[in-house]
Motif scaffolding. Structure first.
Motif, mmCIF file in Angstrom:
data_model
loop_
_atom_site.group_PDB
_atom_site.id
_atom_site.type_symbol
_atom_site.label_atom_id
_atom_site.label_comp_id
_atom_site.label_asym_id
_atom_site.label_seq_id
_atom_site.Cartn_x
_atom_site.Cartn_y
_atom_site.Cartn_z
ATOM 1 N N GLU A 234 0.791 -1.443 0.017
ATOM 2 C CA GLU A 234 0.124 -0.057 0.044
ATOM 3 C C GLU A 234 0.915 1.306 -0.115
ATOM 4 N N LYS A 235 2.018 1.032 0.713
ATOM 5 C CA LYS A 235 2.998 2.323 0.900
ATOM 6 C C LYS A 235 3.487 2.693 -0.631
ATOM 7 N N LEU A 236 3.914 1.490 -1.171
ATOM 8 C CA LEU A 236 4.433 1.579 -2.511
ATOM 9 C C LEU A 236 3.672 2.275 -3.563
ATOM 10 N N VAL A 237 2.417 1.685 -3.686
ATOM 11 C CA VAL A 237 1.330 2.341 -4.343
ATOM 12 C C VAL A 237 1.237 3.735 -4.154
ATOM 13 N N GLY A 238 1.310 4.202 -2.742
ATOM 14 C CA GLY A 238 1.061 5.577 -2.309
ATOM 15 C C GLY A 238 2.208 6.584 -3.045
ATOM 16 N N ILE A 239 3.316 5.780 -2.699
ATOM 17 C CA ILE A 239 4.448 6.690 -3.431
ATOM 18 C C ILE A 239 4.408 6.907 -4.723
ATOM 19 N N PHE A 240 4.137 5.695 -5.481
ATOM 20 C CA PHE A 240 3.993 5.736 -7.031
ATOM 21 C C PHE A 240 2.936 7.004 -7.410
ATOM 22 N N TYR A 241 1.544 6.783 -6.756
ATOM 23 C CA TYR A 241 0.891 7.797 -7.281
ATOM 24 C C TYR A 241 1.034 9.181 -6.891
ATOM 25 N N TRP A 242 1.548 9.333 -5.775
ATOM 26 C CA TRP A 242 2.298 10.681 -5.466
ATOM 27 C C TRP A 242 3.182 11.265 -6.550
ATOM 28 N N LEU A 243 4.081 10.321 -7.054
ATOM 29 C CA LEU A 243 4.854 10.904 -8.054
ATOM 30 C C LEU A 243 4.543 10.834 -9.357
ATOM 31 N N ALA A 244 3.443 10.082 -9.562
ATOM 32 C CA ALA A 244 2.673 10.081 -11.031
ATOM 33 C C ALA A 244 1.760 11.139 -11.023
ATOM 34 N N THR A 245 1.299 11.882 -10.062
ATOM 35 C CA THR A 245 0.348 12.913 -10.319
ATOM 36 C C THR A 245 0.931 14.411 -9.628
ATOM 37 N N THR A 246 0.928 14.110 -8.362
ATOM 38 C CA THR A 246 1.519 15.580 -7.668
ATOM 39 C C THR A 246 2.763 15.974 -8.141
ATOM 40 N N ARG A 247 3.924 15.035 -8.532
ATOM 41 C CA ARG A 247 5.199 15.761 -8.975
ATOM 42 C C ARG A 247 5.360 15.305 -10.475
ATOM 43 N N LYS A 248 4.297 14.844 -11.179
ATOM 44 C CA LYS A 248 4.474 14.603 -12.534
ATOM 45 C C LYS A 248 5.042 15.748 -13.471
ATOM 46 N N ASP A 249 4.581 16.891 -13.182
ATOM 47 C CA ASP A 249 5.136 18.031 -13.973
ATOM 48 C C ASP A 249 6.546 18.255 -13.691
ATOM 49 N N GLU A 250 7.148 17.848 -12.603
ATOM 50 C CA GLU A 250 8.678 18.330 -12.498
ATOM 51 C C GLU A 250 9.512 17.201 -13.074
ATOM 52 N N LEU A 251 8.919 16.064 -13.417
ATOM 53 C CA LEU A 251 9.707 14.914 -14.150
ATOM 54 C C LEU A 251 10.216 15.309 -15.475
ATOM 55 N N LYS B 267 0.004 -6.878 -9.446
ATOM 56 C CA LYS B 267 0.518 -6.921 -7.852
ATOM 57 C C LYS B 267 1.870 -7.314 -7.953
ATOM 58 N N ASN B 268 2.848 -6.975 -8.760
ATOM 59 C CA ASN B 268 4.265 -6.986 -8.827
ATOM 60 C C ASN B 268 4.968 -6.043 -8.410
ATOM 61 N N TYR B 269 5.020 -6.090 -6.753
ATOM 62 C CA TYR B 269 5.761 -4.904 -6.344
ATOM 63 C C TYR B 269 7.110 -4.748 -6.384
ATOM 64 N N GLU B 270 7.682 -5.889 -6.679
ATOM 65 C CA GLU B 270 9.139 -5.616 -7.052
ATOM 66 C C GLU B 270 9.453 -4.768 -8.151
ATOM 67 N N GLU B 271 8.435 -5.207 -9.279
ATOM 68 C CA GLU B 271 8.719 -4.114 -10.238
ATOM 69 C C GLU B 271 8.280 -2.763 -9.941
ATOM 70 N N LEU B 272 7.257 -2.666 -9.136
ATOM 71 C CA LEU B 272 6.837 -1.146 -8.650
ATOM 72 C C LEU B 272 8.089 -0.509 -7.963
ATOM 73 N N ARG B 273 8.792 -1.062 -7.433
ATOM 74 C CA ARG B 273 9.864 -0.747 -6.632
ATOM 75 C C ARG B 273 10.849 -0.003 -7.820
ATOM 76 N N VAL B 274 11.271 -0.766 -8.836
ATOM 77 C CA VAL B 274 11.986 -0.247 -9.726
ATOM 78 C C VAL B 274 11.538 0.955 -10.221
ATOM 79 N N VAL B 275 10.181 0.858 -10.730
ATOM 80 C CA VAL B 275 9.512 1.989 -11.526
ATOM 81 C C VAL B 275 9.778 3.243 -10.649
ATOM 82 N N ILE B 276 9.477 3.189 -9.265
ATOM 83 C CA ILE B 276 9.598 4.178 -8.523
ATOM 84 C C ILE B 276 10.980 4.790 -8.548
#
Lengths: 109, 840
Positions: free
Chosen positions: B772-789, B809-818
């Motif tokens: 859940e935490k990983l998903v939260g970090i991902f969406y925060w980066l993908a939305t709130t911080r997207k313009d800064e990427l 539900k592949n959280y290993e992969e999600l970690r790499v994406v983050i």
């Protein structure tokens, strides 16, 4: 300093000590001394340090060593060989031994 | 106050143990010297001192005229041991009493031990039993109960995790220890447990197994090479060429035996000289099979003895509940396996084989009520955990001690004059780190001792007096403190910490790391390795700075004077020095406090050295400018903050200090880098004093903020630990909480922030395990911080990959994406940029 897995750490310390001993004796390994020294320094930052009592006098008051007495006499002993060093840990200003040296003692006479 | 006996003692042939029952639990006491749970049952009388345990055992073989072991075997016989050094005979009973007295020393709580349950072998007859009891009385116990060892072991098992023994039944207790083997048949009927039969070998145990490795594996290997003459004889003869090596091999064999319990093969390596005088490095691989084959006949002999009991008692083996395994040698898998195979009944290894007998005796002692007379005599009894120094009987003596408080030798002479009635009293001196023990010595009008010292440090010793029963008595000798090392008028202990200034990115400033602690004895030397935090181009004017300051390490660097500074400049490099590479810094401080700094750059293989003398202040004008600039930034931020909080008084004071810094900056800017006058020293001094004033004004605010942050992180970490922490992480969290008082009382922002980092380091990895935490970090980066990427095409691709990873539900992969997304953030958003020292 809180040390986890003390037993495992002592195994590493004993290996580093062995490396120190072996490389000190051979000139061709002089280049390794600096790296070994850095490992020792890293341990020191964790509060662990060690010393070899080789060559020091040995008697029955030395509870920092576990000795095997080689040869025939048990008088006028000195530490002729150190298999494991004395290891201390520093914890909040206090220092105490977490590994006694394993040594071989022999008579000087 | 308890009215039960509580203390259980395993008075073993080879080793002894003491334990105490308290509120349903048993605590095993450790030897204050060396912290082992077991005390070798060996006594030595050497040069007026009585030595018990490990040290005495070392001399057992080489000084048999003054050392005795295994005397339990002779208990109750007319046989005595003659000790040449004292010209006296000692009975096994007297020697056992000495061991019992020594065990009393293990009780760290200070509680007076005056009653105990002492265990005896099943084979002991009445005379031997009475002799053991008498030994207990000689040791000062007012009440002694005896308990057979197999029964004690069975009780330890029965009490472990509330095991319920049947009210009817029988089992075997198989006890293979350090030097003896015993097996007993124990039966329980009508609630009564008794030993029905027993068998044993007094000369079979752990040491025999170690010797087999040498005899059956190492010696044949040496013989096979053909390079050594009579290796077996030369190893084992005291005059033999390889006698020293024999003891080395014994230590290695013992280690190998332990390792082979868990591994399939190990290597033993050693050096040996061949017949031509050439040194040979031997590496012998020992497999578990080799080892087991070498000792199989010994284990078989124990099984034969066990079988004899079964046959003698016409037992149907299947009717036995189990074989209870005790004694250190039962750790070996081959022993457990062969016993199991031989009898086809469960082999019970559920209790600690080395302490089971003492533990069982303590459980028994916890149920046995003391007699009234014994309780009345118990003047000094306290609950466990309560130290009772004030309750100690005062020793009827006056002692004046004399020793050198500083020494350059490895040993220092200690002497004392004793007045009063010292008859029957003993003394003992121990070093506080556990590395020296004088042994027990009779108190006399004049006593002396050579104290063994650790090099280059303060050695603290404790002097204690004991009565004839080895009970400690109070005495007026203060702790003995001796400083070892070269120590003259100039080379005093350091009055302040010596620190290195390093970058503190998290707080956009620099901080101090202690190199030599206050009160360390000179001379000192230490090497540390640091990272270069910015790339230095060859030929450029960029630099990294090694700044050494003297003063409290918890203070801000600018408040302490610099005592030495080395600048490594790009133009001095033979190639580019890349960020992230190592710099090795060696600091040496002589007795007269000359500071030598050497830096070695691993990447360029270059060394820079400088010697600074304490009479020469070190001021680097560039660094001074940077510091003033940083201070002005800091003051501006603090002033703004004070205004926001409507603390106008503080804001005004800070503004005035800010003006003073501005004046200072102007004066420094007017100085040339190579100014040779005293002006730079005066300005540096002024800067330091101003910085101290800023520190004093803002310290409270910074500490409050740091503490607030601390408690937030602690709470955050606790939630993570409670919900997702493993036992190790829970333990670590408890350790951090236990240090809280120490952290808070230091009144240091840096110390509190370090503690915050500890919680962060603990909680961070847990967070990364929680989907859940990983998903939260991902969406925060993908939305709130997207313009800064920085690369939106790449960012979109990573976001798409992240969405899919969440779907699968592949959280290993999600970690790499983050991680990839974080890399796309501008560098200043990944971490804060600052000038600093360039090392961190």
């Amino acid at each position: 300093m809180i040390i986890h897995n003390q037993e495992q750490l002592l195994k590493i310390v004993n290996q580093v000590y062995d490396l120190e001993r072996k490389t000190a004796a051979k000139e061709e390994f002089a280049g390794l001394q600096r790296n070994i020294g850095r490992i020792r320094d890293a341990f020191s930052e964790m509060g662990l340090h060690w010393a070899s009592p080789e060559g020091e006098p040995y008697n029955d008051t030395r509870t920092d060593c576990e000795a095997s007495i080689a040869g025939e006499s048990s008088e006028n002993l000195y530490i002729s060989e150190v298999l494991k060093p004395i290891v201390w840990i520093k914890d909040g200003g206090l220092q105490y031994i977490i590994q006694k040296a394993v040594v071989i003692a022999e008579s000087q006479t | 106050m308890s009215n039960t006996i509580n203390y259980g003692i395993d008075l073993g042939t080879t080793n002894s143990v003491i334990a105490r029952y308290n509120a349903g639990k048993v605590e095993i006491y450790k030897n204050p010297v060396g912290h082992k749970e077991t005390l070798p049952s060996v006594v030595a009388f050497r040069k007026e001192r009585i030595i018990v345990g490990d040290k005495a055992r070392e001399y057992l073989e080489k000084d048999p005229e003054n050392v005795a072991g295994s005397f339990k075997r002779k208990m109750g016989t007319t046989e005595s041991f003659f000790f040449k050094s004292i010209g006296e005979f000692k009975t096994p009973q007297e020697l056992s009493a000495i061991v019992l007295k020594e065990l009393k020393n293990f009780v760290y709580t200070g509680e007076k031990v005056n009653a105990a349950v002492i265990t005896i072998p099943a084979s002991f007859d009445t005379i031997q039993s009475n002799a053991t009891k008498k030994a207990g009385y000689d040791a000062g116990f007012e009440e002694v109960l005896l308990l057979q060892e197999p029964i004690a072991a069975s009780l330890a098992y029965a009490n472990k995790d509330d095991q319920q023994e049947d009210s009817e039944g029988q089992w075997l207790v198989y006890d293979l220890g350090g030097g003896t083997f015993d097996v007993a048949l124990v039966k329980i009927g009508d609630g009564e447990m008794k030993v029905v039969d027993h068998q044993g070998d007094n000369f079979l145990g752990g040491l025999d197994f170690d010797n087999r490795i040498i005899d059956k594996i190492i010696i044949p290997h040496l013989e096979k090479t053909g390079r050594f003459d009579n290796p077996g004889q030369e190893l084992k003869s005291a005059k033999g060429k390889y006698n020293r090596l024999y003891y080395q091999l014994l230590a290695k064999a013992e280690e190998a035996k332990v390792l082979l319990s868990a591994k399939d093969s190990i290597e033993i390596e050693f050096e040996i000289e061949d017949r031509n005088g050439e040194s040979v490095e031997m590496v012998i691989v020992i497999t578990k099979t080799d080892f087991e084959n070498s000792i199989r006949d010994l284990v078989t002999s124990t099984i034969d003895m066990t079988r004899q009991i079964i046959e003698r008692n016409n037992l149907d083996v299947s009717k036995l509940n189990h074989v209870l395994m005790i004694g250190g040698s039962t750790y070996m898998p081959i022993v457990r396996r062969m016993v199991g195979e031989a009898f086809g009944i469960p082999v019970n290894c559920n209790i600690d084989p080395t302490t089971a007998v003492a533990v069982g005796a303590a459980y028994y002692a916890g149920t046995r009520t003391r007699t009234r007379s014994s309780i009345n005599l118990k003047k000094h009894d306290n609950a466990p955990g309560e130290a009772v120094p004030d309750n100690l009987q005062p020793a009827p003596v006056k002692i004046r001690v004399a020793y050198q408080k500083t020494s350059q030798d490895a040993q220092e002479y200690f002497t004392a004059a004793v007045e009063g009635n010292f008859q029957g009293l003993f003394y003992r001196i121990t070093r506080d780190d556990g590395g020296f023990d004088s042994g027990l010595k009779a108190l006399a009008a004049r006593i002396s001792e050579m104290l063994q010292l650790i090099r280059s440090t303060v050695n603290n010793f404790t002097f204690r007096i004991y009565d004839a029963q080895n009970n400690p008595m109070s005495c007026d000798v203060p702790p003995i403190s001796i400083v070892q090392g070269k120590y003259n008028v100039l080379g005093q202990p350091l009055p302040n910490d010596i620190c290195i200034e390093v970058d503190d990115y998290e707080n956009n400033t620099t901080r101090l790391e202690v190199i030599f602690e206050k009160n360390s004895i000179l001379p000192l030397k230490r090497t540390i390795t640091k990272n270069i935090t910015k790339t230095l181009r060859k030929g450029s004017t960029d630099s990294v700075m090694i700044n050494i300051v003297e003063g409290q390490h918890t203070a801000h660097p600018s408040t302490n004077p610099s005592i030495g500074c080395i600048q490594v400049v790009g133009k001095d490099l033979n190639r580019d020095l890349l960020k992230g590479t190592d710099i090795e810094i060696t600091l040496e401080m002589s007795e007269s406090r000359d500071l030598r700094i050497s830096t070695y750059l691993l990447m360029t293989d270059q060394e820079f050295t400088n010697l600074f003398s304490p009479s020469e202040r070190q001021v680097n004008i560039d660094k001074l400018r940077d510091e003033i600039h940083d201070m002005m930034k800091r003051i501006a931020a603090d002033t703004k903050d004070a205004e926001r909080r409507e603390d106008y008084e503080l804001a005004q004071k800070l503004t005035m200090l800010g003006h003073e810094f501005e004046d200072l900056a102007a004066e420094i800017n007017a100085l040339s880098t190579d100014d040779i006058t005293d002006r730079k020293y005066q300005l540096e001094d002024r800067k330091r004093k101003l910085a101290q004033r800023v520190d004093a004004l803002t310290r409270d605010k910074h500490i409050t903020e740091a503490m607030q942050e601390y408690f937030e992180y602690k709470e955050w970490c606790k939630d993570l630990i409670d919900a997702h922490g493993n036992p190790d992480e829970k333990k670590r969290y408890e350790e951090l909480v236990a240090r809280e008082k120490q952290v808070m009382s230091a009144n240091s922002v840096i110390r509190v922030r370090d503690a915050v980092k500890d919680y962060s380091r603990l909680g961070g990895p847990i967070q990364w395990r929680i989907p859940e935490k990983l998903v939260g970090i991902f969406y925060w980066l993908a939305t709130t911080r997207k313009d800064e990427l920085r690369d939106q095409t790449k960012a979109d691709r990573y976001i798409e990959m992240g969405d899919k990873a969440i779907e699968r539900k592949n959280y290993e992969e999600l970690r790499v994406v983050i991680n990839n997304l974080v890399q796309l953030l501008p560098p200043d958003k990944q971490f804060i940029d600052m000038k600093g020292t360039g090392i961190g």
